[in-house]
Design a protein around this motif. Structure first.
Motif, PDB file in Angstrom:
ATOM      1  N   CYS A   2       0.832  -1.197   0.000  1.00 39.11           N
ATOM      2  CA  CYS A   2       0.000   0.000   0.000  1.00 39.11           C
ATOM      3  C   CYS A   2       0.872   1.254   0.000  1.00 39.11           C
ATOM      4  CB  CYS A   2      -0.885   0.004   1.232  1.00 39.11           C
ATOM      5  SG  CYS A   2      -2.068   1.371   1.301  1.00 39.11           S
ATOM      6  N   CYS A   3       0.615   2.185  -0.904  1.00 35.18           N
ATOM      7  CA  CYS A   3      -0.409   2.107  -1.935  1.00 35.18           C
ATOM      8  C   CYS A   3       0.090   2.878  -3.155  1.00 35.18           C
ATOM      9  CB  CYS A   3      -1.717   2.733  -1.486  1.00 35.18           C
ATOM     10  SG  CYS A   3      -2.625   1.752  -0.256  1.00 35.18           S
ATOM     11  N   GLY A   4       0.053   2.249  -4.319  1.00 33.37           N
ATOM     12  CA  GLY A   4       0.398   2.926  -5.543  1.00 33.37           C
ATOM     13  C   GLY A   4      -0.646   3.964  -5.904  1.00 33.37           C
ATOM     14  N   SER A   5      -0.203   5.079  -6.460  1.00 36.25           N
ATOM     15  CA  SER A   5      -1.126   6.173  -6.765  1.00 36.25           C
ATOM     16  C   SER A   5      -0.579   7.026  -7.903  1.00 36.25           C
ATOM     17  CB  SER A   5      -1.320   7.068  -5.533  1.00 36.25           C
ATOM     18  OG  SER A   5      -2.004   8.270  -5.857  1.00 36.25           O
ATOM     19  N   PRO A   6      -1.460   7.591  -8.714  1.00 39.16           N
ATOM     20  CA  PRO A   6      -1.002   8.610  -9.657  1.00 39.16           C
ATOM     21  C   PRO A   6      -0.683   9.901  -8.912  1.00 39.16           C
ATOM     22  CG  PRO A   6      -3.386   8.460  -9.740  1.00 39.16           C
ATOM     23  CD  PRO A   6      -2.909   7.366  -8.820  1.00 39.16           C
ATOM     24  N   GLY A   7       0.192  10.685  -9.497  1.00 38.09           N
ATOM     25  CA  GLY A   7       0.513  11.979  -8.914  1.00 38.09           C
ATOM     26  C   GLY A   7       0.120  13.091  -9.857  1.00 38.09           C
ATOM     27  N   GLU A   8       1.096  13.897 -10.262  1.00 37.68           N
ATOM     28  CA  GLU A   8       0.842  14.991 -11.202  1.00 37.68           C
ATOM     29  C   GLU A   8       1.021  14.455 -12.619  1.00 37.68           C
ATOM     30  OE1 GLU A   8       3.433  18.155 -10.099  1.00 37.68           O
ATOM     31  OE2 GLU A   8       2.372  18.601  -8.236  1.00 37.68           O
ATOM     32  N   GLY A   9      -0.008  13.885 -13.147  1.00 35.90           N
ATOM     33  CA  GLY A   9       0.037  13.244 -14.447  1.00 35.90           C
ATOM     34  C   GLY A   9      -0.692  11.922 -14.393  1.00 35.90           C
ATOM     35  N   ASN A  10      -0.605  11.140 -15.472  1.00 36.69           N
ATOM     36  CA  ASN A  10      -1.204   9.825 -15.532  1.00 36.69           C
ATOM     37  C   ASN A  10      -2.690   9.903 -15.192  1.00 36.69           C
ATOM     38  OD1 ASN A  10      -1.509   6.829 -14.166  1.00 36.69           O
ATOM     39  ND2 ASN A  10      -0.092   6.839 -15.883  1.00 36.69           N
ATOM     40  N   PHE A  11      -3.206   8.983 -14.380  1.00 39.42           N
ATOM     41  CA  PHE A  11      -4.615   9.017 -13.994  1.00 39.42           C
ATOM     42  C   PHE A  11      -5.000  10.346 -13.342  1.00 39.42           C
ATOM     43  CE2 PHE A  11      -4.724   4.176 -13.773  1.00 39.42           C
ATOM     44  CZ  PHE A  11      -5.651   4.030 -14.782  1.00 39.42           C
ATOM     45  N   GLY A  12      -4.007  11.011 -12.721  1.00 39.24           N
ATOM     46  CA  GLY A  12      -4.298  12.276 -12.064  1.00 39.24           C
ATOM     47  C   GLY A  12      -4.881  13.301 -13.017  1.00 39.24           C
ATOM     48  N   GLU A  13      -4.392  13.337 -14.266  1.00 42.82           N
ATOM     49  CA  GLU A  13      -4.941  14.254 -15.257  1.00 42.82           C
ATOM     50  C   GLU A  13      -6.389  13.898 -15.587  1.00 42.82           C
ATOM     51  OE1 GLU A  13      -0.825  15.394 -17.679  1.00 42.82           O
ATOM     52  OE2 GLU A  13      -2.474  14.400 -18.719  1.00 42.82           O
ATOM     53  N   LEU A  14      -6.682  12.610 -15.627  1.00 36.26           N
ATOM     54  CA  LEU A  14      -8.038  12.177 -15.947  1.00 36.26           C
ATOM     55  C   LEU A  14      -9.008  12.563 -14.832  1.00 36.26           C
ATOM     56  CD1 LEU A  14      -7.301   8.592 -17.356  1.00 36.26           C
ATOM     57  CD2 LEU A  14      -6.947  10.831 -18.432  1.00 36.26           C
ATOM     58  N   ILE A  15      -8.546  12.446 -13.589  1.00 37.34           N
ATOM     59  CA  ILE A  15      -9.382  12.837 -12.449  1.00 37.34           C
ATOM     60  C   ILE A  15      -9.714  14.324 -12.522  1.00 37.34           C
ATOM     61  CG2 ILE A  15      -9.466  13.067  -9.930  1.00 37.34           C
ATOM     62  CD1 ILE A  15      -7.551  10.629  -9.815  1.00 37.34           C
ATOM     63  N   GLU A  16      -8.712  15.139 -12.809  1.00 34.78           N
ATOM     64  CA  GLU A  16      -8.933  16.586 -12.894  1.00 34.78           C
ATOM     65  C   GLU A  16      -9.930  16.927 -13.997  1.00 34.78           C
ATOM     66  OE1 GLU A  16      -6.392  20.755 -13.410  1.00 34.78           O
ATOM     67  OE2 GLU A  16      -5.367  18.814 -13.453  1.00 34.78           O
ATOM     68  N   LEU A  17      -9.771  16.304 -15.172  1.00 30.62           N
ATOM     69  CA  LEU A  17     -10.713  16.544 -16.265  1.00 30.62           C
ATOM     70  C   LEU A  17     -12.118  16.126 -15.886  1.00 30.62           C
ATOM     71  CD1 LEU A  17     -11.462  17.273 -19.169  1.00 30.62           C
ATOM     72  CD2 LEU A  17     -10.666  15.009 -19.867  1.00 30.62           C
ATOM     73  N   ALA A  18     -12.234  15.044 -15.094  1.00 26.45           N
ATOM     74  CA  ALA A  18     -13.540  14.527 -14.694  1.00 26.45           C
ATOM     75  C   ALA A  18     -14.161  15.303 -13.545  1.00 26.45           C
ATOM     76  CB  ALA A  18     -13.417  13.050 -14.318  1.00 26.45           C
TER      77      ALA A  18
END
Length: 370
Positions: free
Chosen positions: A213-229
Motif C-alpha cells: 500500500c499504496c500505488g497512486s497517480p501523482g501529477e500526471g497519468n490518472f491524475g490528469e483524468l481525475i482533474e478533467l472529470a
C-alpha cells in the motif's frame, strides 16, 4: 527533456523515400516513407497501433517487448484468440527496460522502432539501447499515452499516423476521442459557470492488492483524468511525478470522498478482476475484498459504498477516454446520469479495434447511505 507536442502537421520530405517528424521527446527523426517492419518498445503499444491499422494490427509488427504477454495476460489472450500469429512475433526482451536486447531487436530488421516516453517497460529517450539502434540505422520515435495522457495522446496518434502512413485513420480516432472527452468537459463547464460544481476528492489505488500500500497517480497519468472529470486527486498532494506511492496514514487523514482501485489480472491472480475475460460477478466480489482490506476499509468512501474499480491498462492506452467518462459518473453521478462509458467502449471497438469488447473494464459496488 520535457515532453513536447509532436510537430506532425507539416512534416517535410527529406528525400523521395523518407519524411521528417518530431517525436514526443522533441527529437527530429527521419523515417522511411513506407514502413514495413515495426519494432514495439512496449508490447502494449499494440492497442494504439490497432486503432490505426484496422483489421490486421500484426501485419507490420516485426518484434516487440514482452510486457504485453507477461503483464497483460487477458489482453494478450483476447488478441491471440483473433490473431494466433501473435505467438510468432519475436520477443526482444521481457517486462522491464533492463531486459531489452539491442541484438535481438536488430535481428528482426526493423524499419522503425516505436518507444514509450516514460521508458518503464522498454528503453527511454536517453538510453544506451536507443543510441545503439540509431547508430545501426534504425530510426526511433517516442510516443506518450501514460505520463501526460491528455496532453500527449493526440500528438502521439498524429505522429504514429504520419510515421506509418495512417493519417486519415489517426484523424478519425482523434475526432472520436475529442467528442468523447467533450461529453465530460461541456457539462462540467456549464455547472462550474453556474456555480453548481463541487470538487470531490478521489484516491486511485493502483494495482490494489498486488503491491504494498499504496500505488497512486501523482501529477500526471490518472491524475490528469481525475482533474478533467471534475475531481481532486489526493495523490497530487504528495507525488510530484506521474506515479508514486502514498503511505496509509496520509490516505486515512485525507479520507477521500471516492475510492477507485485498478486491476488487470483474471480470477485467482489477486487484485481486482478486470479485463477481457472478467465477469461482472468476479469484478464485484474481488473489488469488495480489496476495498475491505486494511487500512482501505476504514475510509469513509468505502463505508459509504463509494467504491469503484477500472482496468489498470487505461493508464497507458488511448482508451483512457473510457476511464474519464467513468470517473465523471463516479464523481458527479447526478450530472452524468445519462453518460454511458460502456456504450462508448462498444462504439470505440466497433469503429476502431480488431477484437470484440468482451469482459468488464469498470465496476462499482452498490452505494449505501453514509
Amino acid at each position: 527533456m520535457s515532453p513536447v507536442q509532436a510537430d506532425t502537421g507539416s512534416s517535410k520530405s527529406t528525400s523521395t523515400s523518407r519524411i521528417e517528424v518530431t517525436d514526443l521527446a522533441g527529437r527530429q527523426v527521419s523515417v522511411p516513407l513506407h514502413v514495413n517492419r515495426l519494432l514495439l518498445g512496449e508490447g502494449r503499444m499494440i492497442y494504439a497501433l490497432s486503432i490505426l491499422e484496422g483489421h490486421d494490427p500484426f501485419a507490420r509488427v516485426a518484434g516487440w517487448q514482452g510486457d504485453f504477454r507477461g503483464l497483460d495476460v487477458q489482453g494478450y489472450a483476447a488478441y491471440h484468440a483473433r490473431f494466433p500469429e501473435a505467438d510468432q512475433v519475436p520477443l526482444v526482451g521481457g517486462t522491464s527496460a533492463e531486459t531489452f536486447s539491442v541484438e535481438q531487436a536488430l535481428n528482426v530488421n526493423p524499419d522503425l522502432a516505436i518507444m514509450a516516453l516514460t521508458g518503464g517497460h522498454g528503453p527511454g529517450p536517453h538510453s544506451e539501447a536507443v543510441k545503439q539502434l540509431e547508430a545501426a540505422g534504425v530510426p526511433v520515435i517516442f510516443v506518450d499515452f501514460s505520463q501526460h495522457p491528455l496532453r500527449n495522446t493526440v500528438p502521439s496518434i498524429q505522429l504514429l499516423g504520419k510515421a506509418i502512413g495512417r493519417t486519415s485513420e489517426a484523424a478519425a480516432f482523434i475526432d472520436f476521442y475529442q467528442q468523447s472527452l467533450d461529453q465530460v468537459r461541456e457539462p462540467l463547464a456549464k455547472a462550474r459557470e453556474a456555480g453548481q460544481l463541487n470538487t470531490p476528492s478521489l484516491f486511485i489505488d493502483m494495482l490494489a492488492g498486488l503491491q504494498d500500500c499504496c500505488g497512486s497517480p501523482g501529477e500526471g497519468n490518472f491524475g490528469e483524468l481525475i482533474e478533467l472529470a471534475g475531481g481532486h486527486n489526493i495523490g497530487a498532494d504528495k507525488i510530484p511525478g506521474a506515479i508514486g506511492t502514498l503511505n496509509p496514514e496520509f490516505i486515512l487523514s485525507s479520507d477521500p470522498d471516492v475510492y477507485v482501485a485498478t486491476g488487470v489480472f483474471g480470477e485467482g491472480r489477486g487484485g481486482v478482476t478486470l479485463g477481457y475475460s472478467a465477469t461482472q460477478a468476479q469484478a464485484e466480489s474481488s473489488l469488495r475484498a480489496i476495498a475491505s482490506r486494511p487500512p482501505i476499509g476504514e475510509l469513509t468512501a468505502v463505508r459509504a459504498g463509494r467504491v469503484h474499480a477500472m482496468w489498470h491498462i487505461f493508464y497507458d492506452s488511448p482508451e483512457h477516454l473510457i476511464a474519464v467518462q467513468a470517473l465523471a459518473k463516479w464523481l458527479h453521478p447526478e450530472l452524468f446520469s445519462t453518460l454511458d462509458p460502456e456504450q462508448t467502449r462498444k462504439t470505440l471497438y466497433q469503429r476502431f479495434m480488431p477484437i470484440p469488447p468482451t469482459g468488464v473494464f469498470t465496476v462499482s459496488l452498490p452505494t449505501t447511505a453514509p
